[in-house]
Motif scaffolding. Structure first.
Motif, PDB file in Angstrom:
ATOM      1  N   GLY A 151      61.521  47.089  22.611  1.00  0.00           N
ATOM      2  CA  GLY A 151      63.422  48.660  23.124  1.00  0.00           C
ATOM      3  C   GLY A 151      63.441  48.376  21.113  1.00  0.00           C
ATOM      4  N   HIS A 152      62.661  48.710  20.547  1.00  0.00           N
ATOM      5  CA  HIS A 152      62.770  48.873  19.532  1.00  0.00           C
ATOM      6  C   HIS A 152      61.766  50.155  18.170  1.00  0.00           C
ATOM      7  CE1 HIS A 152      64.906  45.280  19.083  1.00  0.00           C
ATOM      8  NE2 HIS A 152      64.035  44.662  19.089  1.00  0.00           N
ATOM      9  N   ARG A 162      62.536  39.499  28.612  1.00  0.00           N
ATOM     10  CA  ARG A 162      63.579  40.340  27.515  1.00  0.00           C
ATOM     11  C   ARG A 162      63.722  39.259  25.983  1.00  0.00           C
ATOM     12  NH1 ARG A 162      69.057  41.363  31.222  1.00  0.00           N
ATOM     13  NH2 ARG A 162      68.187  43.158  32.823  1.00  0.00           N
ATOM     14  N   GLY A 163      62.480  38.860  25.932  1.00  0.00           N
ATOM     15  CA  GLY A 163      62.788  38.162  24.290  1.00  0.00           C
ATOM     16  C   GLY A 163      63.387  38.989  23.565  1.00  0.00           C
ATOM     17  N   ARG A 164      63.768  38.025  22.516  1.00  0.00           N
ATOM     18  CA  ARG A 164      63.810  39.497  21.000  1.00  0.00           C
ATOM     19  C   ARG A 164      63.226  38.782  19.706  1.00  0.00           C
ATOM     20  NH1 ARG A 164      69.846  40.757  21.055  1.00  0.00           N
ATOM     21  NH2 ARG A 164      69.923  41.848  19.879  1.00  0.00           N
ATOM     22  N   TRP A 165      62.996  37.590  19.551  1.00  0.00           N
ATOM     23  CA  TRP A 165      62.901  37.123  18.236  1.00  0.00           C
ATOM     24  C   TRP A 165      61.698  36.384  18.546  1.00  0.00           C
ATOM     25  CZ3 TRP A 165      67.693  36.789  19.821  1.00  0.00           C
ATOM     26  CH2 TRP A 165      68.797  37.140  19.137  1.00  0.00           C
ATOM     27  N   CYS A 166      60.650  36.421  17.466  1.00  0.00           N
ATOM     28  CA  CYS A 166      59.581  35.010  17.153  1.00  0.00           C
ATOM     29  C   CYS A 166      59.836  33.787  17.569  1.00  0.00           C
ATOM     30  CB  CYS A 166      58.378  35.836  16.472  1.00  0.00           C
ATOM     31  SG  CYS A 166      58.997  35.269  14.698  1.00  0.00           S
ATOM     32  N   SER A 167      60.411  33.161  16.922  1.00  0.00           N
ATOM     33  CA  SER A 167      61.181  32.284  16.676  1.00  0.00           C
ATOM     34  C   SER A 167      62.459  32.092  16.585  1.00  0.00           C
ATOM     35  CB  SER A 167      61.157  31.549  15.642  1.00  0.00           C
ATOM     36  OG  SER A 167      61.510  30.382  15.219  1.00  0.00           O
ATOM     37  N   MET A 168      63.170  31.857  18.947  1.00  0.00           N
ATOM     38  CA  MET A 168      65.055  31.776  18.944  1.00  0.00           C
ATOM     39  C   MET A 168      65.759  30.582  16.919  1.00  0.00           C
ATOM     40  SD  MET A 168      67.514  32.963  20.220  1.00  0.00           S
ATOM     41  CE  MET A 168      68.722  32.428  20.112  1.00  0.00           C
ATOM     42  N   ARG A 169      65.223  29.797  16.510  1.00  0.00           N
ATOM     43  CA  ARG A 169      64.820  28.405  15.785  1.00  0.00           C
ATOM     44  C   ARG A 169      64.933  29.498  14.265  1.00  0.00           C
ATOM     45  NH1 ARG A 169      61.958  23.800  15.625  1.00  0.00           N
ATOM     46  NH2 ARG A 169      60.215  25.101  15.555  1.00  0.00           N
ATOM     47  N   VAL A 170      65.002  30.359  14.018  1.00  0.00           N
ATOM     48  CA  VAL A 170      64.299  30.975  13.014  1.00  0.00           C
ATOM     49  C   VAL A 170      65.333  32.489  12.711  1.00  0.00           C
ATOM     50  CG1 VAL A 170      63.314  31.881  11.019  1.00  0.00           C
ATOM     51  CG2 VAL A 170      62.542  29.554  11.835  1.00  0.00           C
ATOM     52  N   CYS A 171      64.646  32.924  13.873  1.00  0.00           N
ATOM     53  CA  CYS A 171      64.738  34.662  13.363  1.00  0.00           C
ATOM     54  C   CYS A 171      66.714  34.745  14.236  1.00  0.00           C
ATOM     55  CB  CYS A 171      64.130  35.609  13.810  1.00  0.00           C
ATOM     56  SG  CYS A 171      62.587  35.601  12.275  1.00  0.00           S
TER      57      CYS A 171
END
Length: 168
Positions: A65-66, A145-154
């Protein structure tokens, strides 16, 4: 970047290709002979391989969605040049699109996209929302609906930015 497992099937090739450059520090594994060899890219084909990589990234951003990260050649134009053929398994009659000849990178990517379209997985391959990342990842979330490659980082960085912007 990502702690996620690799994308399924041929999408692993697409994911790996997109992730050959680290946008944060500019390191590009295609700059090395080993990095190019991994994808069967001859040095004279490097410009085309990078064009394909960035066109793929733009599509993966769209899946999330970007808008595109920059102006690129539309992926459809590139894939239209891919020599493919219909391979039919004589044992069970199943058919797939396969790369022609020795399977140049463009043809292997086109075959992977076709396979993913049939499997319904193409739109689950996305690029991270973080502007300094845009790492490719396969979204396995139930709602897609994931938005980031890593929830812990990005993801954590973005959430911290929002928190700080609130003045809390």
């Amino acid at each position: 970047m990502s702690e996620r497992s690799a994308a399924p099937g041929g999408l692993a090739l697409v994911e790996s290709l997109v992730n050959t450059v680290d946008l944060a520090d500019g390191a590009d594994s295609l700059d090395t002979a080993e990095g190019r060899e991994r994808f069967g890219i001859a040095e004279e084909d490097l410009t085309r391989a990078r064009e394909l990589r960035e066109s793929l990234r733009a599509v993966l951003l769209a899946h999330a969605g970007h808008p595109p990260h920059r102006a690129v050649t539309p992926l459809g134009e590139l894939l239209a040049r891919a020599p493919l053929y219909v391979a039919v398994d004589e044992r069970d009659g199943s058919a797939t699109l396969a790369p022609a000849a020795d399977g140049p990178l463009l043809s292997r990517v086109a075959a992977a996209v076709a396979e993913a379209l049939v499997a319904g997985t193409w739109s689950r391959l996305k690029a991270c929302e973080a502007a300094t990342c845009h790492w490719a990842y396969y979204d396995r979330s139930p709602a897609g609906r994931g938005r980031w490659c890593s929830m812990r980082v990005c993801g954590a960085r973005e959430k911290m930015r929002r928190y700080r912007a609130k003045g809390a």
